[in-house]
Structure formats: C-alpha cells, structure tokens
Design an enzyme around this catalytic site. Structure first.
Site, PDB file in Angstrom:
ATOM      1  N   GLU A  99     -66.333  18.777  13.277  1.00  0.00           N
ATOM      2  CA  GLU A  99     -65.818  17.385  13.689  1.00  0.00           C
ATOM      3  C   GLU A  99     -65.472  17.351  15.086  1.00  0.00           C
ATOM      4  O   GLU A  99     -65.571  18.512  15.707  1.00  0.00           O
ATOM      5  CB  GLU A  99     -64.815  16.721  12.778  1.00  0.00           C
ATOM      6  CG  GLU A  99     -63.478  17.613  12.942  1.00  0.00           C
ATOM      7  CD  GLU A  99     -62.215  17.436  12.241  1.00  0.00           C
ATOM      8  OE1 GLU A  99     -62.603  16.638  11.174  1.00  0.00           O
ATOM      9  OE2 GLU A  99     -61.182  17.737  12.352  1.00  0.00           O
TER      10      GLU A  99
ATOM     11  N   HIS B  67     -57.974  13.818  11.840  1.00  0.00           N
ATOM     12  CA  HIS B  67     -57.140  15.004  12.015  1.00  0.00           C
ATOM     13  C   HIS B  67     -56.457  15.151  13.559  1.00  0.00           C
ATOM     14  O   HIS B  67     -57.011  14.609  14.502  1.00  0.00           O
ATOM     15  CB  HIS B  67     -58.083  16.255  11.927  1.00  0.00           C
ATOM     16  CG  HIS B  67     -58.564  16.474  10.455  1.00  0.00           C
ATOM     17  ND1 HIS B  67     -59.862  17.132  10.183  1.00  0.00           N
ATOM     18  CD2 HIS B  67     -57.895  16.304   9.158  1.00  0.00           C
ATOM     19  CE1 HIS B  67     -59.670  17.273   8.687  1.00  0.00           C
ATOM     20  NE2 HIS B  67     -58.748  16.737   8.273  1.00  0.00           N
TER      21      HIS B  67
END
Length: 291
Positions: free
Chosen positions: A209, A247
């Site tokens: 990511e 996150h």
C-alpha cells in the site's frame, strides 16, 4: 509445508480471558489450532474455555511447550505483554492489537533484535498468520480458503481475506498479515525469503500500500533473491497526498511512497502488478496454470 505456523505449533493466547481473546480463541480452536493455554496474571490457575490460564508466558512455555503466542492485549499494555514473550524466548509472537504507540513497537522490536532474534514478531495491528488446514493464529477467517501452493504476504487485513477467498480453489501454504503500522516486526522481505525457501510454496502474492518504501525494498530483494513468480497489488492509487488512508503508515508525502512508484519498482524486476485485487487474483491464476 508452511512457514512459521504448522499443525505442530503449540499456541498460547495472551489476553485470552478478555472479550476479544475469548472470541478469537474459540475461532482458532474451531479451525484446528492447537491452543494449549492462556496468559493472565490476575487469573492464573483458573480454566477458561477449557484451557489452563498461566500467570506468565514463561510458566506457560514450561508447562505446555508452547512455541507461539497470540497477543490480544489493549494498546496500553501491549508492550509489556510482548516484552514478556520476548524475554521468555517464545519463537513466534503474533501481535493483533491495533493502536499500539509506535515508540512502544520500536522498543519491543529492538529488544527482540538485541536478544538475538529468538522471537519473531508479526504485527502489531495485523490479522495474524494462517496455514490453511493446519493452524490459524490471529483473526483471519479459517473457512475462506483451502490448503494449497500460494504464499501470501500483505499489509492489509481485508485484502488478505479477499485474495484468499478469490483464490480459494487454488489454495495457500501460508498467509501472513504483517500489518500497516510504520514499525512492524516482520516485513515483506522476511516473508519473501521464507516462501522462497519453502519447497511447497510455488508462487507468491504480495499486497502493499502507499507510504514508506517497503515495496521498493521488496522489489530490490526479489530481483536478487527470489526465483519463484511473484504477483502483487498496491493499494492506494487514488489516495490524496498527505492524507492517512486506513493505516498509520499509509501516507504519501510529495512523490515518496506513491502507489505508482511502487508499481513501477515491482514491474521493473518482473513482478506482475494487478490494477485491482480481482485482477491480481486472475494474474496469479495464470501463473499457477502454467506450473
């Protein structure tokens, strides 16, 4: 085979008597995980879910031979729980807890390294590790896939589940959710190295990511050390600059850590990168059909 977690693994649950620990202990037991006890200093000597509760990790290891701990402890107490596991030299500590302060993670990771790396830490803020049909340590659903020949390493919990489900007929040797915090105990590279050495893992799915340079470093490692085919997906192509996406580590600053940069680095070393999770699964199917 599987990496790090097998049907022989003996698992203890730190925080087993709490609500999350209880729920997921039941789920892990239902998946066939060999759970041999829990740890809670205040409830030592009792029985919970039919399992003995020990006062310390060291006591649990001495009594049961445990070699894996799964940590379901609130963020404020996670550091002390992991340090206890490290000091007891348990080989694998899977830290599920979300919201652990970064400096706490850095401290217990450094302690593990200083101790000679006897304890591998997975997480924190991760779904855990699952070797389908063998054992499941964490919160990965046990019924979404089957045993097979694909190894999976992922920063994202939900994308771990999606890829496992979409490739359920092909199956997985082991799936490792490493977590998306800025400091984590096990990296893409650690998993790539383990899957490369596992004779029954034939291909690898890597999910990354935005943010940081972990995927670029993984690409460099793949170029030098990985001979098995790798298929990847990078989440965050549409993420706005400077905004944290899910996150704590998933944040782009300037041109650093963009999904496009990671995609290009991976493709440069021969990794096929899907535009979506479903396309990534299709790419892996093509790889497996040719083997």
């Amino acid at each position: 085979m599987a990496i790090w977690l097998t049907e022989q693994s003996k698992v203890i649950v730190q925080g087993m008597t709490g609500s999350e620990g209880t729920k997921h202990t039941r789920r892990m037991l239902a998946a066939g995980t060999k759970i041999v006890g829990g740890v809670n200093a205040r409830k030592a000597g009792t029985v919970h879910e039919g399992l003995p509760v020990f006062g310390t990790v060291a006591e649990a290891i001495a009594e049961t031979g445990a070699d894996v701990s799964v940590v379901f402890v609130p963020p404020a107490h996670t550091k002390s729980a992991v340090v206890e596991a490290i000091d007891a030299e348990i080989p694998l500590c899977v830290v599920i807890t979300e919201g652990v302060p970064i400096h706490d993670t850095a401290e217990f990771w450094a302690r593990a390294v200083a101790g000679g790396g006897k304890t591998r830490i997975i997480g924190p803020n991760c779904p855990g590790i699952a070797s389908p049909g063998r054992s499941n340590a964490g919160i990965i659903p046990a019924d979404i896939t089957s045993p097979g020949r694909i190894g999976l390493v992922s920063k994202s919990g939900t994308l771990t589940y999606q890829l496992m489900y979409e490739l359920r007929d092909v199956g997985f040797s082991t799936a490792v959710g490493i977590g998306g915090d800025p400091v984590i105990g096990t990296t893409h590279i650690d998993c790539l190295a383990a899957f490369q050495e596992d004779p029954e893992t034939e291909a690898i799915v890597m999910i990354g990511e935005i943010g940081g340079d972990a995927e670029e470093r993984a690409a460099a490692y793949i170029e030098r050390h990985v001979t098995k085919p790798v298929v990847a997906y990078v989440a965050g192509f549409t993420a706005p600059e400077g905004k944290t996406m899910g996150h704590a580590g998933a944040i782009v600053s300037g041109s650093s850590g963009t999904a496009q940069a990671k995609k290009e680095a991976l493709e440069k070393v021969g990794v096929r990168v899907g535009k979506t999770p479903s396309e990534t699964a299709l790419l892996m199917r093509e790889v497996m059909r040719g083997r």
